[in-house]
Design a protein around this motif. Sequence first.
Motif, PDB file in Angstrom:
ATOM      1  N   ALA A   1       0.837  -1.206   0.000  1.00  0.00           N
ATOM      2  CA  ALA A   1       0.000   0.000   0.000  1.00  0.00           C
ATOM      3  C   ALA A   1       0.871   1.255   0.000  1.00  0.00           C
ATOM      4  N   GLU A   2       1.953   1.240   0.739  1.00  0.00           N
ATOM      5  CA  GLU A   2       2.860   2.395   0.769  1.00  0.00           C
ATOM      6  C   GLU A   2       3.526   2.600  -0.592  1.00  0.00           C
ATOM      7  N   ARG A   3       3.931   1.517  -1.232  1.00  0.00           N
ATOM      8  CA  ARG A   3       4.528   1.635  -2.574  1.00  0.00           C
ATOM      9  C   ARG A   3       3.528   2.210  -3.568  1.00  0.00           C
ATOM     10  N   GLU A   4       2.276   1.760  -3.482  1.00  0.00           N
ATOM     11  CA  GLU A   4       1.233   2.271  -4.361  1.00  0.00           C
ATOM     12  C   GLU A   4       0.989   3.758  -4.104  1.00  0.00           C
ATOM     13  N   ALA A   5       0.952   4.150  -2.847  1.00  0.00           N
ATOM     14  CA  ALA A   5       0.757   5.564  -2.512  1.00  0.00           C
ATOM     15  C   ALA A   5       1.917   6.406  -3.034  1.00  0.00           C
ATOM     16  N   GLU A   6       3.112   5.900  -2.911  1.00  0.00           N
ATOM     17  CA  GLU A   6       4.289   6.613  -3.416  1.00  0.00           C
ATOM     18  C   GLU A   6       4.238   6.746  -4.942  1.00  0.00           C
ATOM     19  N   ARG A   7       3.807   5.690  -5.608  1.00  0.00           N
ATOM     20  CA  ARG A   7       3.677   5.708  -7.068  1.00  0.00           C
ATOM     21  C   ARG A   7       2.624   6.736  -7.507  1.00  0.00           C
ATOM     22  N   ARG A   8       1.496   6.741  -6.806  1.00  0.00           N
ATOM     23  CA  ARG A   8       0.427   7.686  -7.158  1.00  0.00           C
ATOM     24  C   ARG A   8       0.857   9.131  -6.927  1.00  0.00           C
ATOM     25  N   ALA A   9       1.566   9.379  -5.852  1.00  0.00           N
ATOM     26  CA  ALA A   9       2.055  10.738  -5.591  1.00  0.00           C
ATOM     27  C   ALA A   9       2.959  11.188  -6.730  1.00  0.00           C
ATOM     28  N   SER A  10       3.811  10.292  -7.175  1.00  0.00           N
ATOM     29  CA  SER A  10       4.721  10.595  -8.275  1.00  0.00           C
ATOM     30  C   SER A  10       3.950  10.912  -9.551  1.00  0.00           C
ATOM     31  N   GLN A  11       2.879  10.174  -9.814  1.00  0.00           N
ATOM     32  CA  GLN A  11       2.054  10.421 -11.002  1.00  0.00           C
ATOM     33  C   GLN A  11       1.471  11.834 -11.002  1.00  0.00           C
ATOM     34  N   PHE A  12       1.145  12.345  -9.822  1.00  0.00           N
ATOM     35  CA  PHE A  12       0.574  13.680  -9.707  1.00  0.00           C
ATOM     36  C   PHE A  12       1.648  14.761  -9.571  1.00  0.00           C
ATOM     37  N   GLY A  13       2.917  14.343  -9.554  1.00  0.00           N
ATOM     38  CA  GLY A  13       3.998  15.305  -9.389  1.00  0.00           C
ATOM     39  C   GLY A  13       4.060  15.870  -7.979  1.00  0.00           C
ATOM     40  N   LEU A  14       3.615  15.076  -7.007  1.00  0.00           N
ATOM     41  CA  LEU A  14       3.595  15.514  -5.617  1.00  0.00           C
ATOM     42  C   LEU A  14       4.569  14.696  -4.790  1.00  0.00           C
ATOM     43  N   PRO A  15       5.049  15.271  -3.696  1.00  0.00           N
ATOM     44  CA  PRO A  15       5.923  14.493  -2.816  1.00  0.00           C
ATOM     45  C   PRO A  15       5.109  13.434  -2.073  1.00  0.00           C
ATOM     46  N   TYR A  16       5.728  12.322  -1.786  1.00  0.00           N
ATOM     47  CA  TYR A  16       5.088  11.259  -1.015  1.00  0.00           C
ATOM     48  C   TYR A  16       5.226  11.585   0.461  1.00  0.00           C
ATOM     49  N   PHE A  17       4.184  11.310   1.225  1.00  0.00           N
ATOM     50  CA  PHE A  17       4.169  11.586   2.651  1.00  0.00           C
ATOM     51  C   PHE A  17       3.615  10.383   3.388  1.00  0.00           C
ATOM     52  N   ASN A  18       4.383   9.847   4.328  1.00  0.00           N
ATOM     53  CA  ASN A  18       3.927   8.721   5.142  1.00  0.00           C
ATOM     54  C   ASN A  18       3.406   9.291   6.462  1.00  0.00           C
ATOM     55  N   ALA A  19       2.105   9.408   6.587  1.00  0.00           N
ATOM     56  CA  ALA A  19       1.484  10.013   7.763  1.00  0.00           C
ATOM     57  C   ALA A  19       1.753   9.223   9.038  1.00  0.00           C
ATOM     58  N   ALA A  20       2.023   7.950   8.926  1.00  0.00           N
ATOM     59  CA  ALA A  20       2.266   7.127  10.110  1.00  0.00           C
ATOM     60  C   ALA A  20       3.552   7.523  10.820  1.00  0.00           C
ATOM     61  N   ARG A  21       4.442   8.182  10.119  1.00  0.00           N
ATOM     62  CA  ARG A  21       5.734   8.559  10.706  1.00  0.00           C
ATOM     63  C   ARG A  21       5.856  10.049  11.006  1.00  0.00           C
ATOM     64  N   ALA A  22       4.772  10.778  10.865  1.00  0.00           N
ATOM     65  CA  ALA A  22       4.843  12.234  10.969  1.00  0.00           C
ATOM     66  C   ALA A  22       4.352  12.749  12.318  1.00  0.00           C
ATOM     67  N   LEU A  23       4.913  13.879  12.695  1.00  0.00           N
ATOM     68  CA  LEU A  23       4.387  14.623  13.835  1.00  0.00           C
ATOM     69  C   LEU A  23       3.346  15.582  13.271  1.00  0.00           C
ATOM     70  N   VAL A  24       2.152  15.528  13.817  1.00  0.00           N
ATOM     71  CA  VAL A  24       1.059  16.343  13.304  1.00  0.00           C
ATOM     72  C   VAL A  24       0.693  17.394  14.341  1.00  0.00           C
ATOM     73  N   ASN A  25       0.619  18.637  13.900  1.00  0.00           N
ATOM     74  CA  ASN A  25       0.195  19.736  14.752  1.00  0.00           C
ATOM     75  C   ASN A  25      -1.320  19.672  14.860  1.00  0.00           C
ATOM     76  N   VAL A  26      -1.839  19.437  16.053  1.00  0.00           N
ATOM     77  CA  VAL A  26      -3.272  19.251  16.254  1.00  0.00           C
ATOM     78  C   VAL A  26      -4.051  20.507  15.872  1.00  0.00           C
ATOM     79  N   GLU A  27      -3.517  21.667  16.145  1.00  0.00           N
ATOM     80  CA  GLU A  27      -4.208  22.906  15.779  1.00  0.00           C
ATOM     81  C   GLU A  27      -4.340  23.031  14.263  1.00  0.00           C
ATOM     82  N   VAL A  28      -3.323  22.608  13.539  1.00  0.00           N
ATOM     83  CA  VAL A  28      -3.376  22.635  12.080  1.00  0.00           C
ATOM     84  C   VAL A  28      -4.365  21.582  11.584  1.00  0.00           C
ATOM     85  N   LEU A  29      -4.364  20.425  12.203  1.00  0.00           N
ATOM     86  CA  LEU A  29      -5.291  19.355  11.834  1.00  0.00           C
ATOM     87  C   LEU A  29      -6.741  19.834  11.931  1.00  0.00           C
ATOM     88  N   LYS A  30      -7.036  20.679  12.900  1.00  0.00           N
ATOM     89  CA  LYS A  30      -8.390  21.185  13.118  1.00  0.00           C
ATOM     90  C   LYS A  30      -8.809  22.235  12.091  1.00  0.00           C
TER      91      LYS A  30
END
Length: 79
Positions: free
Chosen positions: A8-37
């Motif tokens: 699934a991660e490889r597929e997500a990375e491939r799709r991001a590349s197709q759109f010319g966007l950077p790939y982001f693995n949310a499972a490894r990220a620190l998320v700012n809760v205020e921004v999330l809201k």
Amino acid sequence: MKIREAAAEREAERRASQFGLPYFNAARALVNVEVLKMIPEEQARKLEVAAFELKKPNLALAVTEPKGAEVEKLLEGLR
């Protein structure tokens, strides 16, 4: 289970590349809760999108369908 996750991660990375966007693995990220809201939870779930970082004037989003019409509408509203 790990094999499916890796695929699934490889597929997500491939799709991001197709759109010319950077790939982001949310499972490894620190998320700012205020921004999330910044995007109401119901809308975020419906569009499968999450704001995770704000470095003015840029807002970083994780999104499953970056070119969807509803996502485009959301982006216009955030500008």
